[in-house]
Design a protein around this motif. Structure first.
Motif, PDB file in Angstrom:
ATOM      1  N   ILE A  16       0.846  -1.198   0.000  1.00  0.00           N
ATOM      2  CA  ILE A  16       0.000   0.000   0.000  1.00  0.00           C
ATOM      3  C   ILE A  16       0.880   1.246   0.000  1.00  0.00           C
ATOM      4  CG2 ILE A  16      -1.832   1.240   1.222  1.00  0.00           C
ATOM      5  CD1 ILE A  16      -2.574  -1.471   2.502  1.00  0.00           C
ATOM      6  N   VAL A  17       1.952   1.194   0.806  1.00  0.00           N
ATOM      7  CA  VAL A  17       2.867   2.344   0.862  1.00  0.00           C
ATOM      8  C   VAL A  17       3.450   2.588  -0.523  1.00  0.00           C
ATOM      9  CG1 VAL A  17       5.008   3.232   1.848  1.00  0.00           C
ATOM     10  CG2 VAL A  17       3.401   2.004   3.289  1.00  0.00           C
ATOM     11  N   TYR A  18       3.846   1.516  -1.209  1.00  0.00           N
ATOM     12  CA  TYR A  18       4.402   1.665  -2.549  1.00  0.00           C
ATOM     13  C   TYR A  18       3.388   2.334  -3.464  1.00  0.00           C
ATOM     14  CZ  TYR A  18       6.116   0.646  -7.184  1.00  0.00           C
ATOM     15  OH  TYR A  18       6.527   0.788  -8.476  1.00  0.00           O
ATOM     16  N   TYR A  19       2.166   1.858  -3.396  1.00  0.00           N
ATOM     17  CA  TYR A  19       1.105   2.398  -4.247  1.00  0.00           C
ATOM     18  C   TYR A  19       0.925   3.896  -3.992  1.00  0.00           C
ATOM     19  CZ  TYR A  19      -3.648   3.457  -5.685  1.00  0.00           C
ATOM     20  OH  TYR A  19      -4.743   4.045  -6.240  1.00  0.00           O
ATOM     21  N   VAL A  20       0.896   4.273  -2.720  1.00  0.00           N
ATOM     22  CA  VAL A  20       0.665   5.690  -2.375  1.00  0.00           C
ATOM     23  C   VAL A  20       1.853   6.548  -2.796  1.00  0.00           C
ATOM     24  CG1 VAL A  20       0.355   7.302  -0.470  1.00  0.00           C
ATOM     25  CG2 VAL A  20      -0.894   5.155  -0.471  1.00  0.00           C
ATOM     26  N   VAL A  21       3.049   6.125  -2.398  1.00  0.00           N
ATOM     27  CA  VAL A  21       4.219   6.976  -2.618  1.00  0.00           C
ATOM     28  C   VAL A  21       4.551   7.078  -4.101  1.00  0.00           C
ATOM     29  CG1 VAL A  21       6.673   7.274  -2.104  1.00  0.00           C
ATOM     30  CG2 VAL A  21       5.119   6.495  -0.329  1.00  0.00           C
ATOM     31  N   SER A  22       4.400   5.980  -4.844  1.00  0.00           N
ATOM     32  CA  SER A  22       4.757   6.026  -6.263  1.00  0.00           C
ATOM     33  C   SER A  22       3.787   6.909  -7.050  1.00  0.00           C
ATOM     34  CB  SER A  22       4.787   4.622  -6.848  1.00  0.00           C
ATOM     35  OG  SER A  22       3.493   4.083  -6.817  1.00  0.00           O
ATOM     36  N   SER A  23       2.599   7.187  -6.462  1.00  0.00           N
ATOM     37  CA  SER A  23       1.656   8.049  -7.178  1.00  0.00           C
ATOM     38  C   SER A  23       1.959   9.535  -6.980  1.00  0.00           C
ATOM     39  CB  SER A  23       0.229   7.774  -6.725  1.00  0.00           C
ATOM     40  OG  SER A  23       0.012   6.407  -6.601  1.00  0.00           O
ATOM     41  N   VAL A  67      -0.913  12.421  -3.727  1.00  0.00           N
ATOM     42  CA  VAL A  67      -1.625  11.290  -3.123  1.00  0.00           C
ATOM     43  C   VAL A  67      -1.193  11.109  -1.665  1.00  0.00           C
ATOM     44  CG1 VAL A  67      -2.084   8.822  -3.319  1.00  0.00           C
ATOM     45  CG2 VAL A  67      -1.864  10.200  -5.369  1.00  0.00           C
ATOM     46  N   VAL A  68       0.079  11.351  -1.400  1.00  0.00           N
ATOM     47  CA  VAL A  68       0.554  11.241  -0.010  1.00  0.00           C
ATOM     48  C   VAL A  68      -0.202  12.219   0.881  1.00  0.00           C
ATOM     49  CG1 VAL A  68       2.553  11.512   1.507  1.00  0.00           C
ATOM     50  CG2 VAL A  68       2.834  10.430  -0.696  1.00  0.00           C
ATOM     51  N   THR A  69      -0.342  13.453   0.391  1.00  0.00           N
ATOM     52  CA  THR A  69      -1.082  14.430   1.209  1.00  0.00           C
ATOM     53  C   THR A  69      -2.534  13.999   1.373  1.00  0.00           C
ATOM     54  OG1 THR A  69      -1.443  15.715  -0.779  1.00  0.00           O
ATOM     55  CG2 THR A  69       0.284  16.472   0.696  1.00  0.00           C
ATOM     56  N   GLY A  70      -3.096  13.411   0.323  1.00  0.00           N
ATOM     57  CA  GLY A  70      -4.478  12.926   0.412  1.00  0.00           C
ATOM     58  C   GLY A  70      -4.626  11.884   1.498  1.00  0.00           C
ATOM     59  N   PRO A 119      -0.075   7.083   6.931  1.00  0.00           N
ATOM     60  CA  PRO A 119       0.535   8.287   6.374  1.00  0.00           C
ATOM     61  C   PRO A 119       1.907   8.589   6.958  1.00  0.00           C
ATOM     62  CG  PRO A 119      -1.154   8.862   7.917  1.00  0.00           C
ATOM     63  CD  PRO A 119      -1.281   7.402   7.687  1.00  0.00           C
ATOM     64  N   ILE A 120       2.139   8.172   8.214  1.00  0.00           N
ATOM     65  CA  ILE A 120       3.456   8.420   8.814  1.00  0.00           C
ATOM     66  C   ILE A 120       4.506   7.695   7.981  1.00  0.00           C
ATOM     67  CG2 ILE A 120       4.822   8.247  10.914  1.00  0.00           C
ATOM     68  CD1 ILE A 120       2.201   7.949  12.462  1.00  0.00           C
ATOM     69  N   ILE A 121       4.222   6.423   7.700  1.00  0.00           N
ATOM     70  CA  ILE A 121       5.166   5.639   6.908  1.00  0.00           C
ATOM     71  C   ILE A 121       5.285   6.224   5.503  1.00  0.00           C
ATOM     72  CG2 ILE A 121       5.590   3.360   5.929  1.00  0.00           C
ATOM     73  CD1 ILE A 121       4.247   2.170   8.329  1.00  0.00           C
ATOM     74  N   CYS A 122       4.137   6.534   4.890  1.00  0.00           N
ATOM     75  CA  CYS A 122       4.154   7.065   3.523  1.00  0.00           C
ATOM     76  C   CYS A 122       5.001   8.331   3.443  1.00  0.00           C
ATOM     77  CB  CYS A 122       2.740   7.383   3.059  1.00  0.00           C
ATOM     78  SG  CYS A 122       1.770   5.924   2.746  1.00  0.00           S
ATOM     79  N   LEU A 123       4.766   9.231   4.391  1.00  0.00           N
ATOM     80  CA  LEU A 123       5.458  10.518   4.348  1.00  0.00           C
ATOM     81  C   LEU A 123       6.962  10.344   4.546  1.00  0.00           C
ATOM     82  CD1 LEU A 123       4.362  13.311   3.905  1.00  0.00           C
ATOM     83  CD2 LEU A 123       4.297  13.650   6.363  1.00  0.00           C
ATOM     84  N   MET A 124       7.323   9.466   5.464  1.00  0.00           N
ATOM     85  CA  MET A 124       8.753   9.270   5.729  1.00  0.00           C
ATOM     86  C   MET A 124       9.427   8.620   4.535  1.00  0.00           C
ATOM     87  SD  MET A 124       9.411   8.178   9.582  1.00  0.00           S
ATOM     88  CE  MET A 124       8.265   8.436  10.862  1.00  0.00           C
TER      89      MET A 124
END
Lengths: 335, 358
Positions: free
Chosen positions: A104-111, A115-118, A254-259
């Motif tokens: 899921i993190v990959y999906y969010v960050v690669s977009s 998307v991360v802010t979303g 989001p913590i993981i995504c943002l980092m």
């Protein structure tokens, strides 16, 4: 957030809530420092480092910082998986869950950052109902536990402020996503408001925890927040903490995504590696280390290392602030 | 490249589904214990009895018990499973009862299993049985199974009776606290019935004595706000008055005299006369009832607190009251001072009404 009260109360006892207020103020100061650097530089941590310490030493510092961020990501992820294992599925292996969450993190960050802010926005709005759950334990609380106030020495308070401020970590990522904000100078107000909201939320949780538990009992409990959820009884669900733990997946995502986003962005800027490539690499490291941390004692040890390093980051920001401004002044004179 | 990506994602999902499975527990296929009882079984062993509700086709609920003994409570659970057709789980546990004999030897170590287990509710009701826990749980009392029946019985007495609001969380808070000592409701099997007999007092996790029956009212009044309870007042040799719908409030004041704390509790009681025997309810008599009740309450409170001090236990949590009002509180000094501490209860009774007749 699920267990920070315990560490706080260990050193400051019933005055732990003051540590939260004090560290909230310190974070306000730090946010101000970060903005004063960024508003001058118009860049991010990497360019600030390069400006201040020169190209190679600056990049080295940034790399160390990114490595630390990666370790922090691992702690967040592993801590969550541990909670799932202890509270819901004792036989669940670590790696399948880590794999799914990192996918899921990959999906969010690669977009991209948008998307991360979303995801960050949703992670604040969707689980906000959890705030209501902190009012339920009040029925079984004794607010006399909070008295007498100011009954701890300065050193005890300082230690407590140290642990409390760590639970605020995340704001320093501003150093990475600042250039992505539209009209970044105007965003400072919102950063401070966000910090104020976090402080108030932590304050609520700490006050209820202190009133709900006796000091001696609190020292035994590993996750006080989950223990408080155990008292909630709903007609359709006997164990509320299962809903809580599940909701927590949205909170920590989001913590993981943002980092991870910040780390991969930093790598891109310094070494000119494509963000997606470095992202896969970072997630792979996360996955491997996460799966290797198997026992509670090891996780605990790992956590305490990260918290100790994390404290240096807090000292590092004022240090960088001073260095940066001295450098800026000198440059101004040079021209 | 795109195909590789899809293959990777499929692989992740597949492996997560394949390796991330945990055994399912379907509600209809597990035995959800509703009550658990602990008895002393000699040596280090504890006999554990669990009650499982049996839902019958005609919508009535039966009661089935399983018993086994071992040193560890979770091991007995395994032994119980040997004689059960469905797996026993404890996520819906409502009541845990300990026999008096076991409680005298200390229940601190046995509570550990309930405390450590994340599937146990903090609202779990804990009680002490005067007699054998297995015998108590074996019998079916109302139209529900024994676990639910006992929890309803205790809950009802918490809401409108003289049992203080007390669940597993309160118990653990008091048990681990340096300052206060836990207590638990004491229940007893009486032929075909169960009744709440009183309050069992603990010292360091060991049962030591019962609270006197006539002290229960003051005990609860000094812990929390009472609502809608009845109080029996004895005025003369054979003159009695029943005060009903009582509302109470208490306030603790601590004074420090020569370095020693002095505790004064102000108790306000408001009630209505509902029944009087051999006493008229004229204005003067109501005044007499009021004064009599104040005196009786104060005497009962003093006597009760003195027994607590003699036994060096503090179930009412005076220690907390003093600690919260004193800077640099010294636990050791407090424990030394406690038996000789001056604790006074001042009552103020208001008789609001006297019913529909003069």
């Amino acid at each position: 957030m699920l267990s920070f009260q315990r560490q706080l109360a260990k050193t400051a006892g019933q005055d732990a809530w003051m540590a939260v207020v004090l560290s909230g103020m310190i974070i306000h100061l730090m946010i101000w420092m970060i903005y004063s650097m960024l508003n001058k530089d118009k860049g991010d941590l990497i360019s600030i480092h390069q400006q201040t310490f020169g190209k190679w030493p600056g990049n080295l510092l940034s790399t160390i910082y990114i490595l630390f961020m990666l370790l922090q990501t691992i702690t967040v992820l592993r801590a969550y998986i541990e909670i799932v294992q202890v509270w819901m599925f004792p036989v669940l292996k670590t790696w399948p869950l880590a794999l799914v969450l990192l996918l899921i993190v990959y999906y969010v960050v690669s977009s991209g950052f948008r998307v991360v802010t979303g995801v960050c926005f949703l992670a604040v709005v969707v689980p906000s109902y959890l705030i209501l759950t902190f009012f339920v334990p009040i029925e079984f609380s004794n607010f006399r536990n909070l008295l007498p106030v100011f009954d701890h020495s300065v050193t005890q308070m300082a230690l407590s402020v140290k642990t409390a401020s760590l639970s605020f970590s995340g704001f320093e990522l501003l150093l990475f996503y600042y250039p992505f904000i539209k009209q970044p100078e105007k965003s400072q107000k919102w950063a401070h408001l966000g910090n104020l909201l976090t402080t108030l939320l932590y304050l609520l949780v700490v006050v209820v925890t202190l009133a709900f538990f006796d000091q001696e009992y609190l020292k035994r409990v590993i996750w006080p927040t989950l223990m408080m959820w155990k008292i909630i009884e709903l007609p359709f669900v006997e164990r509320f903490e299962i809903i809580g733990v599940t909701s927590w997946a949205i909170v920590m995502m989001p913590i993981i995504c943002l980092m991870v986003w910040s780390a991969s962005r930093g790598i891109k800027k310094m070494y000119k590696i494509k963000q997606r490539k470095s992202l896969v690499f970072l997630l792979f490291i996360c996955f491997v280390i996460c799966s290797l941390l198997s026992e509670r004692e090891i996780i605990q040890q790992f956590n305490s290392w990260i918290t100790n390093i994390g404290f240096f980051i807090f000292l590092y920001i004022p240090f960088l602030f001073v260095c940066y401004h001295i450098r800026f002044k000198l440059k101004g004179k040079g021209q | 490249m795109k195909k590789l990506k899809i293959a990777m994602i499929c692989f992740v999902i597949f492996s997560a589904i394949f390796f991330g499975r945990v055994t399912t527990q379907i509600v209809d296929d597990v035995n959800m214990a509703s009550a658990v009882g602990y008895d002393y079984a000699g040596g280090d062993r504890v006999k554990l009895t669990t009650v499982v509700p049996v839902f019958k086709p005609d919508k009535s609920v039966g009661n089935k018990t399983y018993a086994a003994s071992d040193e560890l409570s979770k091991e007995t659970l395994r032994k119980l499973n040997q004689s059960s057709s469905r797996k026993m789980v404890n996520g819906k546990l409502e009541v845990a009862v300990y026999s008096k004999e076991l409680a005298e030897r200390g229940i601190g170590d046995i509570v550990d299993t309930l405390e450590r287990d994340p599937s146990i509710s903090e609202r779990l009701l804990v009680a002490i049985v005067d007699g054998d826990a297995e015998q108590l749980l074996k019998e079916k009392y109302g139209d529900r199974d024994t676990g639910v029946f006992l929890s309803m019985l205790i809950d009802q007495n918490i809401d409108s009776g003289l049992v203080p609001t007390y669940n597993f969380h309160n118990f653990l808070n008091n048990y681990y606290s340096k300052l206060s000592d836990p207590f638990l409701p004491l229940i007893q099997k009486n032929g075909k019935y169960v009744q709440i007999k009183g309050i069992a007092l603990f010292k360091d996790g060991r049962y030591i004595q019962n609270l006197k029956q006539e002290h229960q009212f003051v005990f609860k009044a000094l812990l929390e706000k009472l609502k809608l309870v009845t109080y029996k007042l004895k005025l003369d040799e054979d003159a009695f008055v029943a005060i009903e719908d009582i509302n109470t409030r208490h306030k603790v004041r601590v004074k420090k005299i020569k370095g020693k704390p002095e505790v004064t509790v102000e108790l306000t009681v408001k009630g209505i006369i509902r029944e009087s025997k051999k006493i008229r309810t004229s204005e003067a008599a109501v005044e007499r009832i009021r004064k009599g009740m104040e005196k009786q309450l104060e005497d009962q409170a003093d006597e009760m607190i003195r027994t607590f001090q003699k036994a060096q236990i503090d179930p009412l949590g005076f220690g907390h009251e003093v600690r919260s009002r004193m800077r640099g509180f010294d636990y050791k000094k407090w424990l030394e001072q406690y038996p000789n501490l001056k604790i006074k209860v001042k009552t103020q009774v208001d008789i609001l009404e006297k019913g529909v007749i003069e």
